[in-house]
Design an enzyme around this catalytic site. Structure first.
Site, PDB file in Angstrom:
ATOM      1  N   THR A 186      20.010 -17.442  27.323  1.00 27.29           N
ATOM      2  CA  THR A 186      19.406 -17.611  28.650  1.00 27.29           C
ATOM      3  C   THR A 186      18.491 -18.818  28.616  1.00 27.29           C
ATOM      4  O   THR A 186      17.886 -19.132  27.591  1.00 27.29           O
ATOM      5  CB  THR A 186      18.561 -16.393  29.068  1.00 27.29           C
ATOM      6  N   GLU A 331      22.379 -11.973  31.633  1.00 26.10           N
ATOM      7  CA  GLU A 331      22.334 -10.644  31.011  1.00 26.10           C
ATOM      8  C   GLU A 331      23.336  -9.678  31.643  1.00 26.10           C
ATOM      9  O   GLU A 331      23.513  -8.565  31.174  1.00 26.10           O
ATOM     10  CB  GLU A 331      20.918 -10.055  31.141  1.00 26.10           C
ATOM     11  N   LYS A 439       1.318 -14.409  46.290  1.00 28.48           N
ATOM     12  CA  LYS A 439       0.490 -13.263  46.683  1.00 28.48           C
ATOM     13  C   LYS A 439      -0.710 -13.780  47.474  1.00 28.48           C
ATOM     14  O   LYS A 439      -1.609 -14.374  46.916  1.00 28.48           O
ATOM     15  CB  LYS A 439       0.051 -12.479  45.455  1.00 28.48           C
ATOM     16  N   TRP A 444       2.670 -10.154  50.104  1.00 33.25           N
ATOM     17  CA  TRP A 444       3.585 -11.024  49.391  1.00 33.25           C
ATOM     18  C   TRP A 444       4.308 -11.941  50.369  1.00 33.25           C
ATOM     19  O   TRP A 444       4.755 -11.510  51.426  1.00 33.25           O
ATOM     20  CB  TRP A 444       4.640 -10.205  48.634  1.00 33.25           C
TER      21      TRP A 444
HETATM   22  P1  AMP Z   1      20.694 -16.983  34.961  1.00 30.57           P
HETATM   23  O1  AMP Z   1      20.677 -15.887  33.996  1.00 30.57           O
HETATM   24  O2  AMP Z   1      20.202 -18.283  34.403  1.00 30.57           O
HETATM   25  O3  AMP Z   1      22.009 -17.117  35.636  1.00 30.57           O
HETATM   26  O4  AMP Z   1      19.638 -16.637  36.096  1.00 30.57           O
HETATM   27  C1  AMP Z   1      19.678 -15.423  36.785  1.00 30.57           C
HETATM   28  C2  AMP Z   1      18.700 -15.461  37.926  1.00 30.57           C
HETATM   29  O5  AMP Z   1      19.123 -16.397  38.911  1.00 30.57           O
HETATM   30  C3  AMP Z   1      18.596 -14.160  38.677  1.00 30.57           C
HETATM   31  O6  AMP Z   1      17.774 -13.227  38.030  1.00 30.57           O
HETATM   32  C4  AMP Z   1      18.026 -14.619  40.011  1.00 30.57           C
HETATM   33  O7  AMP Z   1      16.639 -14.827  39.946  1.00 30.57           O
HETATM   34  C5  AMP Z   1      18.698 -15.954  40.188  1.00 30.57           C
HETATM   35  N1  AMP Z   1      19.856 -15.803  41.082  1.00 30.57           N
HETATM   36  C6  AMP Z   1      21.150 -15.704  40.752  1.00 30.57           C
HETATM   37  N2  AMP Z   1      21.927 -15.607  41.843  1.00 30.57           N
HETATM   38  C7  AMP Z   1      21.097 -15.622  42.915  1.00 30.57           C
HETATM   39  C8  AMP Z   1      21.262 -15.538  44.337  1.00 30.57           C
HETATM   40  N3  AMP Z   1      22.460 -15.449  44.891  1.00 30.57           N
HETATM   41  N4  AMP Z   1      20.156 -15.567  45.094  1.00 30.57           N
HETATM   42  C9  AMP Z   1      18.925 -15.671  44.568  1.00 30.57           C
HETATM   43  N5  AMP Z   1      18.704 -15.771  43.242  1.00 30.57           N
HETATM   44  C10 AMP Z   1      19.771 -15.745  42.424  1.00 30.57           C
END
Ligand code: AMP
Length: 542
Positions: A186, A331, A439, A444
């Site tokens: 990640t 994840e 916040k 929020w």
């Molecule tokens: P990653 O593991 O780098 O793909 O990041 C995952 C994170 O990307 C998620 O926990 C969200 O915060 C963000 N994310 C993924 N898809 C979306 C979406 N469609 N809208 C808003 N946030 C998203």
């Protein structure tokens, strides 16, 4: 009493065997580092993935050893997807946009034994190889006569020579479906990156689910363009889904600009493309500037960050392309939710359907989700109450690679770090990353809402909303924007644009114009860096 059915392990090798047997002449098209467009098919990819397996045997790479890639989306990368995992090794996709030091750290943590790289990344490999003692072989993904010279990289071979030395006959081994198949770290904004280790079983279940009509809706009738990188959560699982359904695959290689993507979509008859909003912004910008239309594309999956409403409208209203807004994370392999309408919602008027489509969508079967308050109590699905989003399911992480002692789970659920609402129909909407929520006076403010409004202004190219310290309200939002070339808007005009679109107290206190907003390795806005850049900023009147 046990069931009396055959018990075949769910293995990645079965995907490529199926694609070869049933869709052998299905096209795989790749724009290459070499500058040309390369054509192959599932039969050839299958044959060459068996040669990869033989080459790894010849190299003495052991079962479950890690074989890494630093590569764009392309057919050689696809061959490695099947050859490495299918033969029982772990495919470790490295993100080339990381800092060399971070990359070396990850290679060492994963103990990669072989690294295959596109020649674009030769300078990167030259910078890190001396720090990577576990790597016994470096494979440049090119023809034998194109092997980079004078690089100082030891044990360097060309991919084509490496494969040419091997027979294409190979019997895929059978083993426990829970065996590790691939590894992806990640991008973590704090601390060291963390490895997510997928299994054959999780990958196949995810592939079945991903292809379903209310998920990515993939079939043998499709030509699919994954712009989402194969180094980021296995291109959302599309390579595996594609082999299962036998669709045509179109790979963009290194050319991710709007013009190149548009040309590839048109020349290859792409029906579906998948990517993050920042990439689609470049595509739409190019199309709008040149007055272009799509002739074959009917739908696109947008995820990775929230899809701005303005983008969704442009795809639907101007180009007749259905947007499938999807949410997930590394994840989660990554699919969690996809936004497709239910039967009864088809009867809604345009505005009503759009309101639904803007949400991140419904859980794909196989994923269970809930929202909770800070005490861990489950919150109602009323579309208004927001809380921390937790998930569980068969393709969701149990614990991180080499962190067996430290479970990230809470009572068996994985906390996503996202804040969301869920409505009575089960449609989830992300309000924010928990660390990005602003916040203000105990209430929020969703940074996504603030950004989406700015993005709807015709002059704004990109917008990031961050909280700034305030003596009375704790934090107040500001919006940091970049403008589209040749456009202008003043701070006052942009703030006035918020009137009536959001509650008064949620309107940002200030607008900061910047030439560029920092983007991370997977195209997401880096709010940490932005906060760092603006550390001397003070809110007006504070
Ligand atoms: P990653 O593991 O780098 O793909 O990041 C995952 C994170 O990307 C998620 O926990 C969200 O915060 C963000 N994310 C993924 N898809 C979306 C979406 N469609 N809208 C808003 N946030 C998203």
């Amino acid at each position: 009493m046990l069931g009396l059915m055959q018990n075949h392990p769910l293995l990645i090798s079965s995907l490529i065997e199926h694609a070869e047997r049933h869709h052998g002449d299905g096209a795989i098209v790749s724009r290459r580092v070499e500058g040309d467009v390369h054509h192959t098919d599932w039969t050839t990819v299958a044959k060459r993935s068996r040669q990869v397996a033989n080459a790894l045997d010849a190299q003495g790479v052991g079962f479950s050893d890690r074989v890494a890639t630093i590569a764009w989306n392309g057919y050689r990368h696809l061959e490695l997807y099947f050859g490495v995992s299918g033969s029982g090794r772990v495919l470790h996709t490295l993100n080339p946009r990381l800092h060399p030091q971070q990359l070396a750290w990850i290679i060492n943590h994963a103990e990669d034994s072989v690294v295959c790289f596109d020649t674009t990344f030769t300078p990167l490999v030259a910078a890190v190889h001396a720090k990577c003692p576990t790597v016994k072989l470096w494979v440049a993904m090119c023809d034998a006569d194109k092997l980079p010279a004078d690089t100082g990289i030891p044990n360097l071979v060309s991919y084509e020579a490496w494969l040419a030395a091997q027979p294409s006959a190979y019997t895929w081994p059978q083993f426990d479906e829970n065996t590790a198949s691939s590894l992806c770290y990640t991008s973590g904004t704090t601390g060291n990156p963390k490895g997510v280790l997928y299994s054959h079983r999780s990958t196949l279940l995810h592939a079945y689910a991903g292809a379903m009509p209310d998920a990515l809706n993939l079939s043998a009738r499709d030509a699919v363009l994954p712009v989402v990188p194969m180094f980021h959560v296995n291109a959302w699982g599309i390579p595996y889904c594609a082999a299962a359904v036998g669709c045509k695959l179109v790979f963009p290689g290194p050319a991710m600009d709007g013009k190149s993507i548009y040309e590839l979509i048109e020349s290859e008859g792409v029906t579906m493309a998948a990517g993050v909003p920042t990439v689609w912004q470049m595509l739409l910008g190019h199309m709008q500037a040149s007055g272009l239309k799509f002739s074959t594309m009917t739908r696109t999956v947008i995820g990775g960050s929230a899809c701005p409403p303005a983008m969704l409208h442009t795809f639907h209203d101007t180009y007749g392309v259905e947007v499938l807004h999807a949410w997930g994370m590394t994840e989660m392999s990554p699919l969690g939710t996809v936004c497709t309408l239910k039967n009864k919602q088809l009867a809604f008027d345009d505005a009503g359907r759009m309101r639904v489509r803007l949400k991140q969508g419904r859980a794909v079967y196989g994923v269970d989700m809930k929202i909770v308050n800070p005490d861990g109590q489950e919150l109602p699905w009323d579309g208004k109450t927001y809380g921390d989003l937790l998930v569980r399911g068969s393709w969701i992480i149990d614990h991180y690679f080499k962190a067996e002692g430290a479970s990230p789970l809470v009572d068996g659920w994985f906390p996503t770090g996202d804040v969301a609402t869920i409505d009575a129909e089960g449609f989830m909407q992300i309000t924010d990353r928990s660390k990005d929520v602003i916040k203000s006076g105990g209430e929020w403010i969703s940074s996504i809402d603030v950004e989406n409004i700015a993005m709807a202004h015709p002059a704004v190219a990109m917008a990031a909303c961050i909280g700034m310290p305030h003596p009375k309200w704790d934090e107040r939002p500001i919006v940091v924007v970049t403008l589209k070339p040749g456009t202008e808007v003043t701070r006052e005009e942009l703030l006035a644009f918020y009137e009536g679109r959001i509650a008064k107290w949620q309107i940002p206190d200030d607008v900061v114009f910047v030439p560029a907003i920092p983007l991370g390795a997977t195209g997401k806005m880096q709010k940490m860096s932005l906060r760092e850049q603006l550390k001397d900023y003070r809110l007006p009147g504070v």
